[in-house]
Write an enzyme that holds these catalytic residues in place. Structure first.
Site, PDB file in Angstrom:
ATOM      1  N   LEU A   1       0.839  -1.267   0.122  1.00 34.91           N
ATOM      2  CA  LEU A   1      -0.014  -0.105  -0.057  1.00 34.91           C
ATOM      3  C   LEU A   1       0.898   1.337   0.038  1.00 34.91           C
ATOM      4  O   LEU A   1       1.999   1.057   0.312  1.00 34.91           O
ATOM      5  CB  LEU A   1      -0.921  -0.019   1.244  1.00 34.91           C
ATOM      6  CG  LEU A   1      -2.003  -0.981   1.240  1.00 34.91           C
ATOM      7  CD1 LEU A   1      -2.643  -1.174   2.510  1.00 34.91           C
ATOM      8  CD2 LEU A   1      -3.062  -0.873   0.263  1.00 34.91           C
TER       9      LEU A   1
ATOM     10  N   GLY B   1       6.892   2.480   2.774  1.00 32.17           N
ATOM     11  CA  GLY B   1       8.463   2.466   2.779  1.00 32.17           C
ATOM     12  C   GLY B   1       9.068   1.794   1.408  1.00 32.17           C
ATOM     13  O   GLY B   1      10.145   1.350   1.425  1.00 32.17           O
TER      14      GLY B   1
ATOM     15  N   ARG C   1      -3.372   5.655 -14.937  1.00 36.01           N
ATOM     16  CA  ARG C   1      -2.758   5.066 -14.333  1.00 36.01           C
ATOM     17  C   ARG C   1      -1.992   4.012 -14.878  1.00 36.01           C
ATOM     18  O   ARG C   1      -0.986   3.485 -14.847  1.00 36.01           O
ATOM     19  CB  ARG C   1      -3.054   4.671 -12.938  1.00 36.01           C
ATOM     20  CG  ARG C   1      -3.252   5.803 -11.764  1.00 36.01           C
ATOM     21  CD  ARG C   1      -3.880   5.605 -10.620  1.00 36.01           C
ATOM     22  NE  ARG C   1      -5.315   5.373 -10.711  1.00 36.01           N
ATOM     23  CZ  ARG C   1      -5.635   4.166 -10.015  1.00 36.01           C
ATOM     24  NH1 ARG C   1      -5.046   3.264  -9.666  1.00 36.01           N
ATOM     25  NH2 ARG C   1      -7.001   3.530 -10.230  1.00 36.01           N
TER      26      ARG C   1
ATOM     27  N   ARG D   1      -2.607  -7.490 -11.332  1.00 37.33           N
ATOM     28  CA  ARG D   1      -1.415  -6.703 -11.583  1.00 37.33           C
ATOM     29  C   ARG D   1       0.159  -7.465 -11.821  1.00 37.33           C
ATOM     30  O   ARG D   1       0.743  -7.427 -12.653  1.00 37.33           O
ATOM     31  CB  ARG D   1      -1.335  -5.346 -10.746  1.00 37.33           C
ATOM     32  CG  ARG D   1      -0.066  -4.502 -10.773  1.00 37.33           C
ATOM     33  CD  ARG D   1       0.154  -4.117 -12.390  1.00 37.33           C
ATOM     34  NE  ARG D   1      -0.822  -3.206 -12.837  1.00 37.33           N
ATOM     35  CZ  ARG D   1      -1.023  -2.214 -12.869  1.00 37.33           C
ATOM     36  NH1 ARG D   1       0.123  -1.254 -12.354  1.00 37.33           N
ATOM     37  NH2 ARG D   1      -2.047  -1.450 -13.500  1.00 37.33           N
TER      38      ARG D   1
ATOM     39  N   HIS E   1      42.196   9.335   9.363  1.00 36.70           N
ATOM     40  CA  HIS E   1      43.224   9.188  10.316  1.00 36.70           C
ATOM     41  C   HIS E   1      43.678  10.653  10.358  1.00 36.70           C
ATOM     42  O   HIS E   1      43.536  11.136   9.389  1.00 36.70           O
ATOM     43  CB  HIS E   1      44.242   8.364  10.253  1.00 36.70           C
ATOM     44  CG  HIS E   1      44.962   8.068   9.119  1.00 36.70           C
ATOM     45  ND1 HIS E   1      45.833   9.236   8.760  1.00 36.70           N
ATOM     46  CD2 HIS E   1      44.752   7.581   8.085  1.00 36.70           C
ATOM     47  CE1 HIS E   1      46.116   8.905   7.441  1.00 36.70           C
ATOM     48  NE2 HIS E   1      45.246   7.796   6.884  1.00 36.70           N
TER      49      HIS E   1
ATOM     50  N   ASN F   1      52.137  10.737   5.271  1.00 41.84           N
ATOM     51  CA  ASN F   1      51.500  11.710   4.453  1.00 41.84           C
ATOM     52  C   ASN F   1      52.533  13.000   4.282  1.00 41.84           C
ATOM     53  O   ASN F   1      52.658  13.412   3.126  1.00 41.84           O
ATOM     54  CB  ASN F   1      50.304  12.186   4.961  1.00 41.84           C
ATOM     55  CG  ASN F   1      49.131  11.207   5.272  1.00 41.84           C
ATOM     56  OD1 ASN F   1      48.380  11.152   6.187  1.00 41.84           O
ATOM     57  ND2 ASN F   1      49.264  10.431   4.410  1.00 41.84           N
TER      58      ASN F   1
ATOM     59  N   GLU G   1      43.779   0.097   5.077  1.00 42.64           N
ATOM     60  CA  GLU G   1      43.821   0.968   3.762  1.00 42.64           C
ATOM     61  C   GLU G   1      44.070  -0.319   2.657  1.00 42.64           C
ATOM     62  O   GLU G   1      44.926  -1.347   2.750  1.00 42.64           O
ATOM     63  CB  GLU G   1      45.060   1.716   4.037  1.00 42.64           C
ATOM     64  CG  GLU G   1      45.376   2.481   2.582  1.00 42.64           C
ATOM     65  CD  GLU G   1      44.208   3.354   2.219  1.00 42.64           C
ATOM     66  OE1 GLU G   1      42.944   2.980   2.008  1.00 42.64           O
ATOM     67  OE2 GLU G   1      44.374   4.629   1.781  1.00 42.64           O
TER      68      GLU G   1
ATOM     69  N   ARG H   1      47.311   2.677 -13.629  1.00 43.26           N
ATOM     70  CA  ARG H   1      46.324   3.041 -12.933  1.00 43.26           C
ATOM     71  C   ARG H   1      45.154   4.043 -13.184  1.00 43.26           C
ATOM     72  O   ARG H   1      44.188   4.111 -12.909  1.00 43.26           O
ATOM     73  CB  ARG H   1      46.825   3.347 -11.319  1.00 43.26           C
ATOM     74  CG  ARG H   1      46.073   2.941 -10.213  1.00 43.26           C
ATOM     75  CD  ARG H   1      46.633   3.024  -8.930  1.00 43.26           C
ATOM     76  NE  ARG H   1      45.766   2.685  -7.937  1.00 43.26           N
ATOM     77  CZ  ARG H   1      45.569   3.709  -6.756  1.00 43.26           C
ATOM     78  NH1 ARG H   1      46.164   4.526  -6.998  1.00 43.26           N
ATOM     79  NH2 ARG H   1      44.588   3.230  -6.000  1.00 43.26           N
TER      80      ARG H   1
ATOM     81  N   GLN I   1      41.879   6.609   3.267  1.00 49.28           N
ATOM     82  CA  GLN I   1      41.444   7.623   2.133  1.00 49.28           C
ATOM     83  C   GLN I   1      40.618   6.556   1.087  1.00 49.28           C
ATOM     84  O   GLN I   1      39.463   6.970   0.731  1.00 49.28           O
ATOM     85  CB  GLN I   1      42.473   8.285   1.389  1.00 49.28           C
ATOM     86  CG  GLN I   1      42.086   9.018   0.014  1.00 49.28           C
ATOM     87  CD  GLN I   1      43.158   9.814  -0.424  1.00 49.28           C
ATOM     88  OE1 GLN I   1      42.775  10.964  -0.358  1.00 49.28           O
ATOM     89  NE2 GLN I   1      44.143   9.342  -0.920  1.00 49.28           N
TER      90      GLN I   1
ATOM     91  N   ARG J   1      36.423   6.547   0.626  1.00 48.74           N
ATOM     92  CA  ARG J   1      35.895   6.652  -0.663  1.00 48.74           C
ATOM     93  C   ARG J   1      34.695   5.633  -1.172  1.00 48.74           C
ATOM     94  O   ARG J   1      33.710   5.842  -1.627  1.00 48.74           O
ATOM     95  CB  ARG J   1      36.969   6.590  -1.662  1.00 48.74           C
ATOM     96  CG  ARG J   1      37.803   8.015  -1.901  1.00 48.74           C
ATOM     97  CD  ARG J   1      38.994   7.866  -2.807  1.00 48.74           C
ATOM     98  NE  ARG J   1      39.738   9.325  -3.081  1.00 48.74           N
ATOM     99  CZ  ARG J   1      40.921   9.186  -3.256  1.00 48.74           C
ATOM    100  NH1 ARG J   1      41.448   8.124  -3.553  1.00 48.74           N
ATOM    101  NH2 ARG J   1      41.251  10.440  -3.514  1.00 48.74           N
TER     102      ARG J   1
ATOM    103  N   TYR K   1      15.416   9.264   0.087  1.00 48.92           N
ATOM    104  CA  TYR K   1      15.871   9.281  -1.059  1.00 48.92           C
ATOM    105  C   TYR K   1      17.536   9.296  -1.059  1.00 48.92           C
ATOM    106  O   TYR K   1      17.877   9.198  -2.336  1.00 48.92           O
ATOM    107  CB  TYR K   1      15.325  10.186  -2.041  1.00 48.92           C
ATOM    108  CG  TYR K   1      13.998  10.027  -2.447  1.00 48.92           C
ATOM    109  CD1 TYR K   1      13.799   9.429  -3.640  1.00 48.92           C
ATOM    110  CD2 TYR K   1      12.804  10.434  -1.581  1.00 48.92           C
ATOM    111  CE1 TYR K   1      12.427   9.297  -4.183  1.00 48.92           C
ATOM    112  CE2 TYR K   1      11.620  10.130  -2.037  1.00 48.92           C
ATOM    113  CZ  TYR K   1      11.452   9.473  -3.233  1.00 48.92           C
ATOM    114  OH  TYR K   1      10.198   9.347  -3.706  1.00 48.92           O
TER     115      TYR K   1
END
Lengths: 401, 426
Positions: free
Chosen positions: A4, A8, A60, A95, A216, A222, A286, A300, A341, A345, A377
């Site tokens: 119905l 949801g 419809r 249906r 981190h 880095n 990682e 790559r 990282q 992602r 959504y």
């Protein structure tokens, strides 16, 4: 989908679509409501949905047909495994037979399996909450007084209720979710993909919650421009770790939270000052860059998502190993992930539904907390930048040519 | 994710409490098959699990030879005995929970509301009732023939006589049989070997996991094979991802020839309807190239979850070199070889977490499957199928010249090891 209005269905369709897309199955949702709005305009009052209204009924049916035509056309032209989700009430046996018949007689693609997902909610309060949170925001009720809109929508539901037949056809493949999985019924589930969808649905919940994530703090590697390894934080990275608890507290309040880290020292160290329960996941480590070969960087960039470092991993491999983490994340409430990282992602792409070719270039800067709040959504995103300098480790996608 | 994330203070996993699983259903509905499969899976995950099979207690108390009317619920003469048997089993189940057991499976018919109520009152733990329902005569008969008649109860019986006796046992239960219908209970109903299932009030990680596992089970006959990767040009370094050596290539050919021949022979012997074969390898060259001689209709699939255990910083080092370079790490590894993780490496336990989705997919698969993979991965899969304890996983021996054939059945799986002809012994 079956059910119905305001049960949801669209939420489930979107979630399943995003999940499948993320694990690498081409998936598209076809929402009949959008076709109806396009063909007949929004602002249709409830009598449009009255089964006794022949004009409404015809229109419809036209919308349902148009959506089904597009669905069949799309899935026939997709290569490999593809999933199309037909998001509409589909609340009568007639249906559902029509759907089966359309899928069966559409010649171009030999095997089209049909699975029905029914969402049942018997709790009037939950239905009302859903109407307020989702339906009143829909274009159908733009500019309408909320009280009047809620009344109209309930009338619309009544029209469907009179002819509603729950899925119980024994020859159909289906899953029924009753009152947010307090009861789940499955019938004739075939193949691994269908069983994954069932398992995914059994783990979903609809309670309000937030997911925070952060890389981190800046690490010694880095600063030195190296990748891989298991280095400790730089002095600036340590400052970030010290600043995190206050930032989280300011944006979470007194709610419960669990912190997930990888098994690498830089994430554990970053989480060390946070006063919440913590868990380490090997699966959050990682991306493994394996052996370094000079040709790696150039190759790559051609296809960063699928490129697997020699003896190491590709983004595709990482998505696979993260899948159980995502399943657990769906089950949980407030979670903060302190990660890396490439890993973040992949997780970000899951929640924000980003395609695979964009995934390896998503910007997840150091010293920034990202908060995602799931909605029907998609997710609402907020970023909190901490004012502590850090190096930029992002490599943009090279321009073609 | 499945293998445990973390242990809690009680020693129980997943922050889940103790769970009693109570099977419900007429005889020969696959209760024991489900119970044994769950036992295998949960133990592999590291959950302390035990099956309490009422039939075993009955055999202990009154021996094997009992006539079908022993089980008749109205049989006053045997009522006291049956009560004693139940009490013995329950006492063991409760003792198991009191000593840290997490999942106790009570495998019996439990077909009446009264009996189930009795059990609930005695068990203060979370409980999930698993009801097997089957109205297909062929499934029931196949089950009686494959499981029941081979049980100690029918040792030395004529097969048709045994079948008849067993059917009497089933009929005895029929008039008293009540299906579960209390919506407040946690239960699973399985109809006709999983064709249709109902899950009611299934909550929490471990319960959901158990249910998902049950959804993937099937009872069709099939065979699983294991073979190692062929020899590669660089056996020392995982990261090198080296290709097969000439000997490795020869191995790949011999393996294919031998396996196809073996399948053809078995097919003839058993008369089972032919099944397709799939080969699952890792995406490492030495693995998928070992499958390169298989041709259509055999399907070869590369699966990232099957990659060799990550040796981390120890890659390329011999055991002696590791011991010399990382003496502390080595000592810790000796303490708990299954869980210990060298710097940047995976432990066997980490590997089990990674491999677990393949196990679920393997359960669901109806084709035969040949794994051509690395030793660590094969050991874990083997441990799962054969019910090997965690502490013994690292001692599992799978030589490089051997093809292992495993045939599932309700109790212990049947294993055959065969030397692949033409392959040089190590």
């Amino acid at each position: 989908m079956v059910g119905l209005p305001a049960r949801g269905k669209t939420f489930i369709a979107q979630k399943v679509g995003r999940y499948l897309q993320w694990v690498g199955v081409n998936t598209r949702v076809f929402n009949v409501g959008e076709y109806r709005r396009e063909q007949c305009g929004a602002h249709q009052l409830h009598n449009f949905f009255d089964p006794e209204n022949p004009e409404g009924k015809r229109k419809r049916q036209e919308a349902a047909s148009a959506a089904m035509d597009d669905l069949l056309h799309w899935i026939t032209n997709e290569e490999g495994t593809a999933v199309a989700i037909y998001d509409a009430t589909n609340s009568t046996q007639e249906r559902r037979r029509w759907i089966l018949e359309r899928c069966r007689t559409y010649q171009a693609r030999a095997q089209l399996q049909v699975m029905f997902i029914e969402s049942v909610c018997e709790d009037e309060e939950v239905v009302m909450e859903n109407i307020r949170a989702v339906k009143l925001q829909s274009p159908d009720y733009a500019g309408v007084d909320p009280e009047a809109a809620a009344r109209d929508f309930r009338e619309r539901i009544r029209h469907y209720e009179s002819s509603y037949e729950p899925v119980q056809e024994r020859d159909l493949t289906y899953i029924r979710l009753v009152n947010v999985r307090s009861q789940v019924v499955v019938n004739l589930i075939r193949g691994y993909l269908q069983s994954r969808v069932v398992y995914y649905l059994m783990n979903l919940h609809v309670s309000r919650r937030c997911i925070f994530f952060s890389r981190h703090g800046e690490s010694m590697f880095n600063v030195e421009g190296k990748i891989g390894g298991d280095s400790l934080l730089s002095p600036r990275g340590e400052q970030y770790a010290n600043a995190l608890p206050q930032l989280i507290k300011d944006n979470l309040g007194s709610e419960n939270l669990t912190v997930w880290t990888s098994t690498m020292r830089r994430t554990i160290q970053t989480a060390s000052k946070l006063p919440y329960p913590k868990l380490q996941w090997k699966a959050l480590d990682e991306l493994n860059a394996g052996e370094k070969y000079p040709e790696d960087y150039a190759n790559r960039d051609d296809d960063k998502f699928n490129y697997r470092y020699r003896g190491g991993e590709s983004y595709r491999d990482v998505v696979l190993r993260l899948e159980p983490v995502m399943m657990e994340l769906e089950r949980q409430h407030n979670i903060l992930i302190i990660g890396h990282q490439a890993i973040l992602r992949c997780i970000y792409a899951y929640f924000m539904n980003l395609p695979r070719d964009e995934l390896p270039y998503i910007r997840v800067p150091l010293h920034t907390v990202i908060r995602l709040a799931p909605k029907a959504y998609g997710c609402e995103e907020t970023r909190f930048r901490v004012n502590i300098e850090a190096v930029d480790t992002h490599r943009p996608k090279p321009q073609a040519g | 994710m499945a293998a445990q994330l973390y242990k809690t203070e009680s020693g129980r996993l997943f922050h889940a409490g103790a769970i009693a699983i109570i099977t419900v259903g007429l005889p020969a509905r696959g209760k024991t098959h489900t119970a044994r499969s769950l036992l295998r899976y949960l133990r592999w995950l590291g959950v302390s699990t035990q099956v309490f099979h009422l039939g075993d207690y009955r055999r202990q108390v009154v021996g094997e030879k009992v006539s079908w009317d022993f089980f008749h619920p109205d049989n006053q003469a045997t009522m006291a005995l049956r009560k004693t048997i139940l009490e013995c089993a329950l006492a063991d189940l409760l003792a198991f929970f009191h000593t840290g057991g997490q999942v106790g499976i009570f495998d019996a018919a439990n077909t009446t509301d009264e009996r189930r109520k009795q059990l609930q009152e005695r068990l203060e733990h979370e409980h999930v009732q698993v009801q097997s329902i089957c109205d297909k005569e062929d499934i029931i008969n196949a089950n009686i023939r494959s499981v029941k008649i081979s049980s100690p109860d029918y040792l030395g019986w004529n097969e048709e006589k045994a079948l008849e006796d067993f059917k009497h046992r089933i009929e005895n239960h029929m008039p008293f049989y009540q299906t579960i219908n209390d919506p407040a209970l946690s239960y699973v109903k399985m109809f006709n070997a999983g064709e249709h299932m109902v899950f009611n009030n299934i909550n929490g990680y471990l319960q959901t996991r158990i249910v998902y596992y049950m959804m993937n089970l099937h009872i069709s006959p099939r065979v699983i094979y294991f073979a190692r990767n062929g020899e590669s040009l660089n056996e020392q370094m995982d990261r090198a991802d080296a290709d097969l050596s000439p000997a490795g290539h020869r191995y790949a050919e011999h393996l294919k020839d031998f396996l196809l021949q073996r399948r053809a022979e078995r097919q003839e012997e058993t008369g089972e309807s032919p099944r397709r074969l799939q080969v699952w390898t890792s995406p490492r060259r030495r693995s998928f190239n070992s499958a390169c001689h298989f041709e259509f209709p055999v399907q070869v699939r590369q699966r990232a979850q099957l990659i060799e255990i990550n040796p981390g910083d120890c890659d390329g080092m011999t055991k002696d070199e590791i011991r010399a370079k990382y003496p502390d790490e080595w000592a810790n590894y000796q303490q708990d070889s299954y869980r210990y993780r060298f710097p940047r490496a995976e432990s066997y336990h980490d590997l089990a977490v990674r491999v677990e989705p393949v196990i679920l997919e393997l359960e669901r698969e109806k084709d035969d499957v040949l794994f051509i993979a690395h030793l660590s991965v094969l050991r874990l899969l083997y441990a799962y199928l054969m019910g090997i304890q965690e502490k013994d996983v690292l001692s599992i021996n799978i030589p490089r010249d051997t093809l292992i054939e495993i045939i599932p059945s309700a109790y212990r799986y049947k294993e055959t090891r065969m030397i692949i002809p033409g392959v040089k012994r190590e």
